[in-house]
Motif scaffolding. Structure first.
Motif, PDB file in Angstrom:
ATOM      1  N   PRO A  81      41.573  38.809  25.600  1.00  0.00           N
ATOM      2  CA  PRO A  81      40.218  38.448  26.022  1.00  0.00           C
ATOM      3  C   PRO A  81      39.955  36.943  25.933  1.00  0.00           C
ATOM      4  CG  PRO A  81      40.164  39.456  23.854  1.00  0.00           C
ATOM      5  CD  PRO A  81      41.582  39.531  24.334  1.00  0.00           C
ATOM      6  N   VAL A  82      39.277  36.425  26.947  1.00  0.00           N
ATOM      7  CA  VAL A  82      38.817  35.039  26.974  1.00  0.00           C
ATOM      8  C   VAL A  82      37.319  35.108  27.238  1.00  0.00           C
ATOM      9  CG1 VAL A  82      38.917  32.823  28.178  1.00  0.00           C
ATOM     10  CG2 VAL A  82      41.016  34.136  27.800  1.00  0.00           C
ATOM     11  N   GLU A  83      36.531  34.601  26.288  1.00  0.00           N
ATOM     12  CA  GLU A  83      35.078  34.689  26.401  1.00  0.00           C
ATOM     13  C   GLU A  83      34.451  33.308  26.437  1.00  0.00           C
ATOM     14  OE1 GLU A  83      33.003  37.674  23.985  1.00  0.00           O
ATOM     15  OE2 GLU A  83      34.972  38.094  23.104  1.00  0.00           O
ATOM     16  N   GLY A  84      33.347  33.202  27.148  1.00  0.00           N
ATOM     17  CA  GLY A  84      32.615  31.951  27.199  1.00  0.00           C
ATOM     18  C   GLY A  84      31.752  31.866  28.430  1.00  0.00           C
ATOM     19  N   MET A  85      31.295  30.665  28.697  1.00  0.00           N
ATOM     20  CA  MET A  85      30.439  30.401  29.850  1.00  0.00           C
ATOM     21  C   MET A  85      31.312  30.131  31.071  1.00  0.00           C
ATOM     22  SD  MET A  85      27.199  30.202  30.579  1.00  0.00           S
ATOM     23  CE  MET A  85      26.510  30.003  28.952  1.00  0.00           C
ATOM     24  N   LEU A  86      31.037  30.835  32.141  1.00  0.00           N
ATOM     25  CA  LEU A  86      31.756  30.603  33.389  1.00  0.00           C
ATOM     26  C   LEU A  86      31.203  29.316  33.999  1.00  0.00           C
ATOM     27  CD1 LEU A  86      33.776  31.553  35.518  1.00  0.00           C
ATOM     28  CD2 LEU A  86      31.953  32.937  36.511  1.00  0.00           C
ATOM     29  N   GLU A  87      32.005  28.261  33.971  1.00  0.00           N
ATOM     30  CA  GLU A  87      31.525  26.942  34.386  1.00  0.00           C
ATOM     31  C   GLU A  87      31.903  26.572  35.805  1.00  0.00           C
ATOM     32  OE1 GLU A  87      32.663  24.065  31.429  1.00  0.00           O
ATOM     33  OE2 GLU A  87      31.520  25.094  29.872  1.00  0.00           O
ATOM     34  N   ARG A  88      33.038  27.047  36.276  1.00  0.00           N
ATOM     35  CA  ARG A  88      33.489  26.662  37.615  1.00  0.00           C
ATOM     36  C   ARG A  88      34.460  27.719  38.128  1.00  0.00           C
ATOM     37  NH1 ARG A  88      35.117  20.680  38.606  1.00  0.00           N
ATOM     38  NH2 ARG A  88      32.977  20.650  39.266  1.00  0.00           N
ATOM     39  N   VAL A  89      34.470  27.873  39.440  1.00  0.00           N
ATOM     40  CA  VAL A  89      35.414  28.775  40.091  1.00  0.00           C
ATOM     41  C   VAL A  89      36.057  28.006  41.233  1.00  0.00           C
ATOM     42  CG1 VAL A  89      35.697  30.937  41.372  1.00  0.00           C
ATOM     43  CG2 VAL A  89      34.031  30.807  39.519  1.00  0.00           C
ATOM     44  N   GLY A  90      37.359  28.141  41.353  1.00  0.00           N
ATOM     45  CA  GLY A  90      38.092  27.509  42.438  1.00  0.00           C
ATOM     46  C   GLY A  90      38.976  28.530  43.123  1.00  0.00           C
ATOM     47  N   TRP A 103      41.384  30.360  40.524  1.00  0.00           N
ATOM     48  CA  TRP A 103      41.231  30.024  39.102  1.00  0.00           C
ATOM     49  C   TRP A 103      39.754  29.903  38.759  1.00  0.00           C
ATOM     50  CZ3 TRP A 103      38.852  25.420  37.612  1.00  0.00           C
ATOM     51  CH2 TRP A 103      38.634  24.504  38.634  1.00  0.00           C
ATOM     52  N   CYS A 104      39.479  29.913  37.469  1.00  0.00           N
ATOM     53  CA  CYS A 104      38.120  29.656  36.996  1.00  0.00           C
ATOM     54  C   CYS A 104      38.193  28.903  35.666  1.00  0.00           C
ATOM     55  CB  CYS A 104      37.315  30.941  36.859  1.00  0.00           C
ATOM     56  SG  CYS A 104      37.871  32.063  35.562  1.00  0.00           S
ATOM     57  N   LEU A 105      37.080  28.266  35.321  1.00  0.00           N
ATOM     58  CA  LEU A 105      36.981  27.498  34.081  1.00  0.00           C
ATOM     59  C   LEU A 105      35.980  28.191  33.173  1.00  0.00           C
ATOM     60  CD1 LEU A 105      37.546  24.951  32.354  1.00  0.00           C
ATOM     61  CD2 LEU A 105      35.669  23.842  33.602  1.00  0.00           C
ATOM     62  N   SER A 165      32.720  27.679  22.580  1.00  0.00           N
ATOM     63  CA  SER A 165      33.324  27.674  21.235  1.00  0.00           C
ATOM     64  C   SER A 165      34.307  26.523  21.061  1.00  0.00           C
ATOM     65  CB  SER A 165      33.986  29.020  20.928  1.00  0.00           C
ATOM     66  OG  SER A 165      35.102  29.250  21.745  1.00  0.00           O
ATOM     67  N   GLY A 166      33.985  25.371  21.651  1.00  0.00           N
ATOM     68  CA  GLY A 166      34.810  24.184  21.445  1.00  0.00           C
ATOM     69  C   GLY A 166      36.092  24.130  22.237  1.00  0.00           C
ATOM     70  N   GLN A 167      36.361  25.137  23.054  1.00  0.00           N
ATOM     71  CA  GLN A 167      37.584  25.148  23.850  1.00  0.00           C
ATOM     72  C   GLN A 167      37.264  25.483  25.292  1.00  0.00           C
ATOM     73  OE1 GLN A 167      40.363  27.899  22.144  1.00  0.00           O
ATOM     74  NE2 GLN A 167      41.298  26.292  20.927  1.00  0.00           N
ATOM     75  N   ASP A 168      38.045  24.907  26.185  1.00  0.00           N
ATOM     76  CA  ASP A 168      37.953  25.249  27.592  1.00  0.00           C
ATOM     77  C   ASP A 168      39.202  26.020  27.981  1.00  0.00           C
ATOM     78  OD1 ASP A 168      35.524  23.946  27.966  1.00  0.00           O
ATOM     79  OD2 ASP A 168      36.483  22.053  28.499  1.00  0.00           O
ATOM     80  N   TRP A 169      39.027  26.932  28.918  1.00  0.00           N
ATOM     81  CA  TRP A 169      40.136  27.721  29.432  1.00  0.00           C
ATOM     82  C   TRP A 169      40.149  27.610  30.947  1.00  0.00           C
ATOM     83  CZ3 TRP A 169      43.532  30.984  26.712  1.00  0.00           C
ATOM     84  CH2 TRP A 169      43.249  31.175  25.353  1.00  0.00           C
ATOM     85  N   VAL A 170      41.277  27.245  31.510  1.00  0.00           N
ATOM     86  CA  VAL A 170      41.496  27.352  32.945  1.00  0.00           C
ATOM     87  C   VAL A 170      42.289  28.641  33.111  1.00  0.00           C
ATOM     88  CG1 VAL A 170      42.616  26.349  34.964  1.00  0.00           C
ATOM     89  CG2 VAL A 170      41.485  24.855  33.301  1.00  0.00           C
ATOM     90  N   VAL A 171      41.683  29.612  33.796  1.00  0.00           N
ATOM     91  CA  VAL A 171      42.288  30.941  33.909  1.00  0.00           C
ATOM     92  C   VAL A 171      42.717  31.199  35.346  1.00  0.00           C
ATOM     93  CG1 VAL A 171      41.896  33.411  33.591  1.00  0.00           C
ATOM     94  CG2 VAL A 171      40.844  31.781  32.015  1.00  0.00           C
ATOM     95  N   SER A 172      43.947  31.621  35.508  1.00  0.00           N
ATOM     96  CA  SER A 172      44.472  31.999  36.818  1.00  0.00           C
ATOM     97  C   SER A 172      43.905  33.372  37.192  1.00  0.00           C
ATOM     98  CB  SER A 172      45.998  32.052  36.754  1.00  0.00           C
ATOM     99  OG  SER A 172      46.521  32.561  37.955  1.00  0.00           O
ATOM    100  N   ALA A 189      35.386  23.409  45.510  1.00  0.00           N
ATOM    101  CA  ALA A 189      35.697  24.753  45.018  1.00  0.00           C
ATOM    102  C   ALA A 189      36.916  25.351  45.718  1.00  0.00           C
ATOM    103  CB  ALA A 189      34.491  25.667  45.200  1.00  0.00           C
ATOM    104  N   ARG A 190      37.335  24.774  46.789  1.00  0.00           N
ATOM    105  CA  ARG A 190      38.501  25.286  47.522  1.00  0.00           C
ATOM    106  C   ARG A 190      39.823  24.775  46.953  1.00  0.00           C
ATOM    107  NH1 ARG A 190      36.270  27.642  52.036  1.00  0.00           N
ATOM    108  NH2 ARG A 190      34.247  26.812  52.604  1.00  0.00           N
ATOM    109  N   LEU A 191      39.743  23.902  45.954  1.00  0.00           N
ATOM    110  CA  LEU A 191      40.959  23.364  45.333  1.00  0.00           C
ATOM    111  C   LEU A 191      41.610  24.437  44.469  1.00  0.00           C
ATOM    112  CD1 LEU A 191      39.651  19.829  44.360  1.00  0.00           C
ATOM    113  CD2 LEU A 191      41.040  20.464  46.341  1.00  0.00           C
ATOM    114  N   GLY A 192      42.916  24.466  44.459  1.00  0.00           N
ATOM    115  CA  GLY A 192      43.655  25.496  43.741  1.00  0.00           C
ATOM    116  C   GLY A 192      43.921  25.174  42.282  1.00  0.00           C
ATOM    117  N   LEU A 193      44.655  26.061  41.640  1.00  0.00           N
ATOM    118  CA  LEU A 193      45.018  25.926  40.229  1.00  0.00           C
ATOM    119  C   LEU A 193      45.769  24.622  39.976  1.00  0.00           C
ATOM    120  CD1 LEU A 193      45.202  27.137  37.374  1.00  0.00           C
ATOM    121  CD2 LEU A 193      47.261  28.349  38.128  1.00  0.00           C
ATOM    122  N   GLY A 194      46.627  24.239  40.886  1.00  0.00           N
ATOM    123  CA  GLY A 194      47.377  22.991  40.725  1.00  0.00           C
ATOM    124  C   GLY A 194      46.454  21.792  40.576  1.00  0.00           C
TER     125      GLY A 194
END
Length: 176
Positions: free
Chosen positions: A64-73, A76-78, A82-89, A113-118
């Protein structure tokens, strides 16, 4: 004139039956169209409509990865919090809890928003930040990404050892 009233009553009843049959047919057609259109809705478009919401993602190889959904591309999403950021595929996401009921079609996304994970990983590499790259098989690497190629991340692990990580195998990248 009683026969005229009976005739009009029969005709009124037939008209009501025809309206009911048409309504039922129309409702079925609308439901079928709705299913057909919803078939085109993507996970990313649902997440795009949920930016700013607290979510929980179940991620293959991470959990599980929990937090505020800040961005979607694109793919992937950000997730922040809790002091950490996650870039999730997104291909590594198996379930989402907390997403809203709406979606934003991809044609309405901004060019950013059309930019990919790379692209997201290139920003981490340009910042020179260390991170933990979690792969879908459950392994993880504490690295400093240096460059991002077409389908891999060129990084430096622990004691300066170079490592190439295939983008297709990346589940999530955790900030340090």
């Amino acid at each position: 004139m009683a026969w005229e009233e009976d005739l009009f009553a029969v005709l009124d009843e037939l008209e009501q039956q025809a309206e009911a049959a048409f309504g039922a047919e129309r409702d079925a057609e609308l439901a079928d169209r709705s299913r057909s259109v919803y078939r085109e809705v993507t996970l990313a478009s649902r997440l795009m409509a949920s930016v700013g919401a607290a979510v929980r993602l179940e991620v293959t190889g991470v959990g599980p990865v929990e937090g505020m959904l800040e961005r979607v591309g694109e793919g992937w999403c950000l997730i922040g919090g809790s002091g950490q950021d996650w870039v999730v595929s997104l291909p590594a996401v198996t379930a989402v809890l907390g997403a809203g009921p709406r979606s934003v079609p991809e044609v309405a996304w901004s060019p950013v928003a059309r930019l990919g994970l790379g692209s997201a990983l290139r920003r981490i590499a340009e910042a020179g930040e260390r991170c933990v790259v979690h792969l879908r098989d459950g392994t993880s690497y504490d690295v400093a990404p240096r460059r991002v190629g077409a389908d891999f991340v060129d990084a430096v692990a622990g004691e300066g050892r170079p490592v190439l990580l295939a983008l297709a195998s990346v589940a999530a990248v955790q900030s340090r």
